[in-house]
Design an enzyme around this catalytic site. Structure first.
Site, short mmCIF file in Angstrom:
data_model
loop_
_atom_site.label_atom_id
_atom_site.label_comp_id
_atom_site.label_asym_id
_atom_site.label_seq_id
_atom_site.Cartn_x
_atom_site.Cartn_y
_atom_site.Cartn_z
CE LYS A 44 -12.54 -9.94 -2.83
NZ LYS A 44 -12.58 -10.15 -1.39
CE LYS B 59 -4.38 -1.33 0.24
NZ LYS B 59 -4.99 -2.30 1.13
CE LYS C 20 -2.86 -12.31 -4.51
NZ LYS C 20 -2.85 -11.99 -3.08
P1 TYM Z 1 -8.58 -12.61 2.22
O1 TYM Z 1 -9.95 -12.21 2.58
O2 TYM Z 1 -7.76 -11.68 1.39
O3 TYM Z 1 -8.61 -14.00 1.45
C1 TYM Z 1 -9.28 -15.11 2.01
C2 TYM Z 1 -8.51 -16.38 1.70
O4 TYM Z 1 -8.39 -16.57 0.28
C3 TYM Z 1 -7.03 -16.82 -0.05
N1 TYM Z 1 -6.75 -16.29 -1.41
C4 TYM Z 1 -6.13 -17.00 -2.35
N2 TYM Z 1 -5.64 -18.27 -2.37
C5 TYM Z 1 -5.08 -18.70 -3.52
N3 TYM Z 1 -4.99 -17.93 -4.64
C6 TYM Z 1 -5.46 -16.66 -4.68
N4 TYM Z 1 -5.37 -15.93 -5.79
C7 TYM Z 1 -6.06 -16.14 -3.49
N5 TYM Z 1 -6.63 -14.94 -3.16
C8 TYM Z 1 -7.04 -15.06 -1.88
C9 TYM Z 1 -6.22 -16.07 0.99
O5 TYM Z 1 -4.90 -16.57 1.09
C10 TYM Z 1 -7.06 -16.33 2.24
O6 TYM Z 1 -6.72 -17.59 2.80
N6 TYM Z 1 -5.89 -11.78 6.29
C11 TYM Z 1 -6.85 -12.68 5.72
C12 TYM Z 1 -8.11 -12.83 6.55
C13 TYM Z 1 -7.84 -13.24 7.96
C14 TYM Z 1 -7.42 -14.52 8.41
C15 TYM Z 1 -7.32 -14.41 9.82
C16 TYM Z 1 -7.12 -15.71 7.75
C17 TYM Z 1 -7.98 -12.45 9.05
N7 TYM Z 1 -7.68 -13.14 10.19
C18 TYM Z 1 -6.92 -15.50 10.59
C19 TYM Z 1 -6.73 -16.81 8.54
C20 TYM Z 1 -6.62 -16.69 9.94
C21 TYM Z 1 -7.23 -12.14 4.36
O7 TYM Z 1 -7.11 -11.00 4.08
O8 TYM Z 1 -7.77 -13.03 3.53
#
Ligand code: TYM
Length: 321
Positions: free
Chosen positions: A193, A110, A190
């Site tokens: 969003k 960011k 990758k």
């Molecule tokens: P978030 O909301 O960005 O994404 C949710 C999950 O989807 C996975 N993901 C992907 N996996 C493979 N290829 C991709 N292109 C791809 N895009 C997204 C992410 O790796 C994630 O597992 N910080 C986390 C949310 C969170 C969390 C936690 C997760 C908050 N607290 C505690 C686990 C444990 C996040 O932003 O995910």
């Protein structure tokens, strides 16, 4: 064994979310006690829009349930339904070096883009560590982009135990499936969003299939053999097609004579068929709006119960009790 994962309610769930986190989470429901949550506090680090937040939380709940989350087997809740997570985040932040957070990608990306990061974005990994440690989680299924955050979690957990005694918090392990660790987006980067290259799980057939027709390809003529290495079409097709259909498409690439347009049509059909059962389930869930409220209320209660046990142990260890 306790399994936990979270997803941010920051817009439509996409195929990367599905294969990186949701599908493994659904499979793991049978292998231990599952705790899955909607990371609404985290979503506020990048968007502060109360109307959108409420809508996105609800939509995520519907979509995750439609994709197989079973509230009879998994505790499903909103992160903010357990405000105790903020207390644990504070306690963890007292042992967290600034330098550990300053090297995290989410913050660095960011600021590199010139976006003024807020404190919550900087502290994001500490809250995420608290999410995980508050439920004594052993296994955390995530995509590869969360690997660094899991490393921070483990670092903080070990440091906390060094300071306050072994066993104060449980050290978790990530589960990152090699074959779906990074799902590619429509432009070959990758799927994310923030790149605007996502393929949503749910939506109207025509516009979604149209998105697939937009996949970036090279200018190899129809009759020529097509490269298979680094092919976005093949990488996505592999997720949806049977092994034999996938092998057939690889062969057709190697032989030439089929254009990218035809490959994209096959991919679009495989994608659409793959999520057909989830669309049926989604329609059923939407027909009973009270169901979501019930599931999240029950999940919140069970999550609070578990969290209060862990927090009491931690409060005792640090001297607050
Ligand atoms: P978030 O909301 O960005 O994404 C949710 C999950 O989807 C996975 N993901 C992907 N996996 C493979 N290829 C991709 N292109 C791809 N895009 C997204 C992410 O790796 C994630 O597992 N910080 C986390 C949310 C969170 C969390 C936690 C997760 C908050 N607290 C505690 C686990 C444990 C996040 O932003 O995910």
């Amino acid at each position: 064994m306790r399994i936990l994962t979270g997803l941010q309610p920051s817009g439509k769930l996409h195929v990367g979310n599905y294969f990186g986190a949701m599908e493994p989470a659904v499979r793991l429901q049978d292998e231990g006690e599952a705790f899955y949550f909607i990371a609404d506090y985290h979503a506020m680090t990048s968007s502060q829009d109360p109307v959108a937040l409420r809508e996105n939380v609800r939509e995520l709940a519907v979509d995750f349930l439609a994709c197989g989350l079973d509230p009879a087997r998994a505790v499903f809740f909103r992160q903010s339904a357990v405000p105790a997570v903020n207390e644990l985040a504070w306690l963890l932040s007292t042992v967290c070096p600034m330098s550990l957070l300053a090297k995290c990608h989410s913050y660095k990306d960011k600021t590199a883009q010139g976006i003024a990061a807020n404190h919550a974005l900087f502290a994001y990994p500490v809250l995420m560590a608290a999410d995980i440690l508050l439920y004594d989680s052993n296994k955390v299924p995530v995509g590869k982009d969360q690997k660094q955050h899991l490393e921070v979690t483990r670092d903080l957990a070990m440091k906390f135990n060094d300071v306050y005694g072994a066993g104060t918090v449980v050290i978790p392990d990530p589960i990152i499936r090699e074959d779906t660790a990074v799902v590619v987006g429509l432009d070959g980067r990758k799927m994310s969003k923030s790149y605007g290259n996502t393929l949503p799980i749910f939506g109207e057939e025509k516009p979604l299939k149209k998105l697939i027709m937009k996949i970036t390809t090279d200018s190899t003529p129809v009759e020529a053999a097509k490269p298979t290495d680094g092919s976005t079409i093949l990488a996505l097709y592999k997720l949806f097609a049977s092994p034999s259909d996938f092998a057939a498409m690889v062969k057709a690439h190697e032989q030439g004579g089929v254009g990218y347009g035809d490959f994209k049509k096959q991919l679009a059909d495989a994608y659409w068929d793959f999520f057909a059962p989830m669309r049926v389930r989604r329609a059923e869930i939407l027909a009973d709006p009270a169901f979501i409220d019930r599931v999240l209320a029950e999940g919140a209660m069970r999550a609070r119960e578990e969290a209060s046990k862990v927090l009491e142990r931690v409060r005792r260890a640090v001297g607050l009790l």
